[in-house]
Design a protein around this motif. Structure first.
Motif, PDB file in Angstrom:
ATOM      1  N   UNK A 243       0.822  -1.211   0.000  1.00 47.46           N
ATOM      2  CA  UNK A 243       0.000   0.000   0.000  1.00 47.46           C
ATOM      3  C   UNK A 243       0.857   1.263   0.000  1.00 47.46           C
ATOM      4  N   UNK A 244       1.984   1.219   0.695  1.00 46.37           N
ATOM      5  CA  UNK A 244       2.868   2.387   0.736  1.00 46.37           C
ATOM      6  C   UNK A 244       3.380   2.738  -0.656  1.00 46.37           C
ATOM      7  N   UNK A 245       3.361   1.756  -1.575  1.00 44.56           N
ATOM      8  CA  UNK A 245       3.840   1.989  -2.939  1.00 44.56           C
ATOM      9  C   UNK A 245       2.719   2.367  -3.899  1.00 44.56           C
ATOM     10  N   UNK A 246       1.569   1.685  -3.773  1.00 42.54           N
ATOM     11  CA  UNK A 246       0.507   1.888  -4.769  1.00 42.54           C
ATOM     12  C   UNK A 246      -0.585   2.829  -4.277  1.00 42.54           C
ATOM     13  N   UNK A 247      -0.590   3.160  -2.995  1.00 45.20           N
ATOM     14  CA  UNK A 247      -1.573   4.089  -2.458  1.00 45.20           C
ATOM     15  C   UNK A 247      -3.001   3.611  -2.648  1.00 45.20           C
ATOM     16  N   UNK A 248      -3.868   4.505  -3.100  1.00 43.62           N
ATOM     17  CA  UNK A 248      -5.302   4.220  -3.191  1.00 43.62           C
ATOM     18  C   UNK A 248      -5.716   3.649  -4.546  1.00 43.62           C
ATOM     19  N   UNK A 249      -4.801   2.966  -5.214  1.00 41.96           N
ATOM     20  CA  UNK A 249      -5.083   2.442  -6.560  1.00 41.96           C
ATOM     21  C   UNK A 249      -6.278   1.507  -6.575  1.00 41.96           C
ATOM     22  N   UNK A 250      -6.415   0.661  -5.567  1.00 46.74           N
ATOM     23  CA  UNK A 250      -7.522  -0.294  -5.533  1.00 46.74           C
ATOM     24  C   UNK A 250      -8.857   0.429  -5.424  1.00 46.74           C
ATOM     25  N   UNK A 251      -8.919   1.437  -4.574  1.00 51.85           N
ATOM     26  CA  UNK A 251     -10.154   2.210  -4.448  1.00 51.85           C
ATOM     27  C   UNK A 251     -10.477   2.967  -5.720  1.00 51.85           C
ATOM     28  N   UNK A 252      -9.450   3.565  -6.335  1.00 54.15           N
ATOM     29  CA  UNK A 252      -9.670   4.316  -7.570  1.00 54.15           C
ATOM     30  C   UNK A 252     -10.127   3.400  -8.698  1.00 54.15           C
ATOM     31  N   UNK A 253      -9.506   2.234  -8.813  1.00 52.55           N
ATOM     32  CA  UNK A 253      -9.895   1.281  -9.848  1.00 52.55           C
ATOM     33  C   UNK A 253     -11.329   0.817  -9.656  1.00 52.55           C
ATOM     34  N   UNK A 254     -11.711   0.565  -8.415  1.00 58.92           N
ATOM     35  CA  UNK A 254     -13.086   0.153  -8.128  1.00 58.92           C
ATOM     36  C   UNK A 254     -14.074   1.217  -8.568  1.00 58.92           C
ATOM     37  N   UNK A 255     -13.763   2.480  -8.242  1.00 49.95           N
ATOM     38  CA  UNK A 255     -14.646   3.563  -8.644  1.00 49.95           C
ATOM     39  C   UNK A 255     -14.754   3.693 -10.155  1.00 49.95           C
ATOM     40  N   UNK A 256     -13.628   3.535 -10.860  1.00 49.80           N
ATOM     41  CA  UNK A 256     -13.647   3.632 -12.313  1.00 49.80           C
ATOM     42  C   UNK A 256     -14.456   2.502 -12.937  1.00 49.80           C
ATOM     43  N   UNK A 257     -14.322   1.294 -12.393  1.00 53.16           N
ATOM     44  CA  UNK A 257     -15.105   0.151 -12.890  1.00 53.16           C
ATOM     45  C   UNK A 257     -16.594   0.422 -12.708  1.00 53.16           C
ATOM     46  N   UNK A 258     -16.974   0.925 -11.535  1.00 52.14           N
ATOM     47  CA  UNK A 258     -18.387   1.200 -11.277  1.00 52.14           C
ATOM     48  C   UNK A 258     -18.915   2.277 -12.221  1.00 52.14           C
ATOM     49  N   UNK A 259     -18.136   3.348 -12.427  1.00 47.39           N
ATOM     50  CA  UNK A 259     -18.557   4.406 -13.348  1.00 47.39           C
ATOM     51  C   UNK A 259     -18.683   3.878 -14.772  1.00 47.39           C
ATOM     52  N   UNK A 260     -17.710   3.065 -15.183  1.00 49.40           N
ATOM     53  CA  UNK A 260     -17.782   2.474 -16.511  1.00 49.40           C
ATOM     54  C   UNK A 260     -18.992   1.584 -16.674  1.00 49.40           C
ATOM     55  N   UNK A 261     -19.314   0.850 -15.626  1.00 45.96           N
ATOM     56  CA  UNK A 261     -20.476  -0.035 -15.631  1.00 45.96           C
ATOM     57  C   UNK A 261     -21.762   0.774 -15.802  1.00 45.96           C
ATOM     58  N   UNK A 262     -21.853   1.866 -15.052  1.00 45.50           N
ATOM     59  CA  UNK A 262     -23.035   2.731 -15.171  1.00 45.50           C
ATOM     60  C   UNK A 262     -23.125   3.314 -16.581  1.00 45.50           C
TER      61      UNK A 262
END
Length: 519
Positions: free
Chosen positions: A476-495
């Protein structure tokens, strides 16, 4: 009989019972027993939404969750009733909209792939909210799992967001399995996929804790809070000031005089703990109070004590300048064994309300001192610990020991300490947190507790611990909030895909209608 027909034969009251049960679970999310409610709340609320028309589901969740969360907020936050229910309404609205989107886009009887939409949307929403929300990550579903150290290890990889995702995914999978119950064994592969992912997460956490040795050399630390009769006058004056009471010159003199007794006791107890072997001493947030002009004198006495006793002293001081609009300087000053100031840090994230309105601008980043005796030593203050981004800056990347003085109240005492532990596991540093009117603790980068003290049950508010100091590497110290951001992008793309698909279907239907003879 089809699954939809079976759903219609469910007792009419059952979905409404699930709604009430889900709201009841939400009222337990801030308690010590939040582990199971964190999993059950979403499953029950989603069951209600899936069994209702979209509008009914939306209104039901909005109303019941606003009421349940508003009532809970009355015990947690000391603000007005209107303010607490206003915050509750905002959170309930976002949740209701997310569940509505799931109902419209995925709906009952969807494929197993559809179970991913709700967790992706909720995770993305949490991340988005934490970026602009003045309360940071407060309310994150991941915090409900603080009582399961094996699960908490996941945040060393994904931050809060992976843990939120897997908890919400359970709600989707449970409802998916129920809706496809008439298909028998065809449900098992989907359930097995979720069980396999959850099993892998649990195995990772268990192996990480089992293989965790000492993170570094132990340092004897002590946290100090002065309370009781000695602090009664200080507490009364501070409470009156925060509540907006008029303060004249005489009031300020009385407040400072009462605070002086606390300051003397802090210095006395610090000297005593140094004699008992403490190498690092931390005061709780704002336990020492002075007028701005008196701060140099208090700092000089702390410096002399640190030099004479050869200790590191973290002086958490609230200094006031009555004539200024931004009158409060909420500061943590680290003094080294040589008596010199190593660094000074002003609280970066003052609590919304009186503190935010009256505090000077905070420090731009966490200060870090590199010393072989205490490791890479940094500091932040209380509410800063609810913002993961505070510890993601370049100076904090090598942090090995965080000093986190705090000042809480009974309604959030255990909750706020649990949330702070997540920062230690995310970044892999040890942490000493000393809290006035809260839970104090000393933990390492795995979240293992080496000392703990509850302000409301301890006879003496002094925390002592042998705390290993070092850094545990985390992804996490290296990738930060990438997982949260990716989840949000997937949801937006889905919508977006669902909206485009819906428009395309309408266009094709209209074309077919026009193509019919006589149209």
């Amino acid at each position: 009989m089809s699954g939809e027909e079976g759903s219609r034969r469910l007792p009419v009251f059952l979905p409404w019972l699930a709604l009430v049960g889900g709201a009841g679970m939400s009222m337990l999310l801030n308690s010590r027993g939040s582990l199971l409610p964190g999993w059950l709340m979403g499953a029950l609320l989603l069951f209600f939404v899936r069994q209702q028309r979209p509008g009914v589901g939306f209104v039901g969740i909005l109303c019941v969750n606003t009421l349940a969360t508003g009532l809970t907020n009355l015990e947690v936050f000391p603000g007005s009733v209107a303010g607490n229910f206003g915050m509750a309404f905002g959170g309930a609205l976002f949740m209701a909209l997310t569940f509505l989107a799931d109902r419209l886009i995925v709906g009952p009887r969807a494929s197993f792939a559809g179970t991913l939409f709700l967790p992706a949307a909720m995770t993305g929403l949490e991340l988005f909210s934490s970026q602009g929300n003045p309360f940071g990550t407060w309310g994150s579903l991941a915090y409900t799992q603080a009582g399961a150290p094996v699960l908490v290890q996941l945040v060393s990889v994904t931050g809060l967001w992976g843990l939120t995702f897997v908890v919400v995914w359970f709600a989707s999978v449970a409802n998916w399995a129920f809706e496809h119950r008439d298909e028998g064994r065809r449900v098992l592969p989907g359930v097995a996929v979720y069980a396999g992912v959850l099993g892998a997460i649990l195995a990772f956490g268990a192996l990480r804790l089992a293989g965790a040795g000492s993170v570094g050399e132990s340092v004897r630390v002590a946290g100090i809070t002065v309370a009781g009769e000695v602090a009664a006058g200080r507490e009364a004056g501070l409470s009156r000031l925060i509540q907006g009471g008029a303060f004249g010159d005489e009031d300020w003199r009385a407040f400072v005089e009462a605070s002086g007794a606390v300051n003397e006791e802090l210095l006395r107890l610090s000297a005593r703990e140094a004699e008992r072997g403490a190498k690092l001493i931390l005061w709780s947030e704002g336990n020492a109070v002075v007028l701005a002009g008196q701060l140099p004198a208090l700092l000089a006495r702390g410096s002399a004590l640190a030099r004479e006793r050869s200790v590191w002293l973290g002086m958490a001081v609230a200094s006031f300048e009555p004539s200024a609009e931004r009158m409060l300087r909420n500061e943590l000053i680290l003094v080294g064994p040589d008596g010199n100031v190593a660094w000074r840090y002003v609280k970066a994230r003052p609590v919304p309300g009186w503190e935010a309105d009256h505090s000077i601008p905070g420090s731009p980043e966490v200060p870090v001192l590199r010393d072989p005796g205490v490791g890479n030593l940094g500091g932040a203050i209380c509410f800063d610990g609810d913002f993961p981004a505070v510890f993601a800056g370049s100076t904090a990347r090598d942090l090995e020991l965080l000093l986190l003085p705090a000042s809480d109240w009974r309604g959030i005492s255990s909750l706020h300490m649990r949330q702070a532990v997540f920062r230690a596991v995310e970044q892999g540093f040890s942490m000493l947190r000393q809290a006035n009117q809260g839970v104090s603790g000393a933990v390492d980068g795995y979240g293992r507790v080496y000392g703990e003290m509850d302000h409301f049950t301890a006879e003496e508010r002094v925390l002592r611990a042998e705390l290993p100091v070092g850094r545990v590497p985390t992804l996490y110290a290296r990738i930060g909030d990438s997982v949260g951001a990716l989840s949000g992008l997937v949801a937006l793309g889905w919508v977006g895909w669902a909206v485009v698909g819906g428009l395309a279907r309408r266009w094709r239907a209209r074309e077919r209608l026009h193509a019919q003879p006589g149209a």
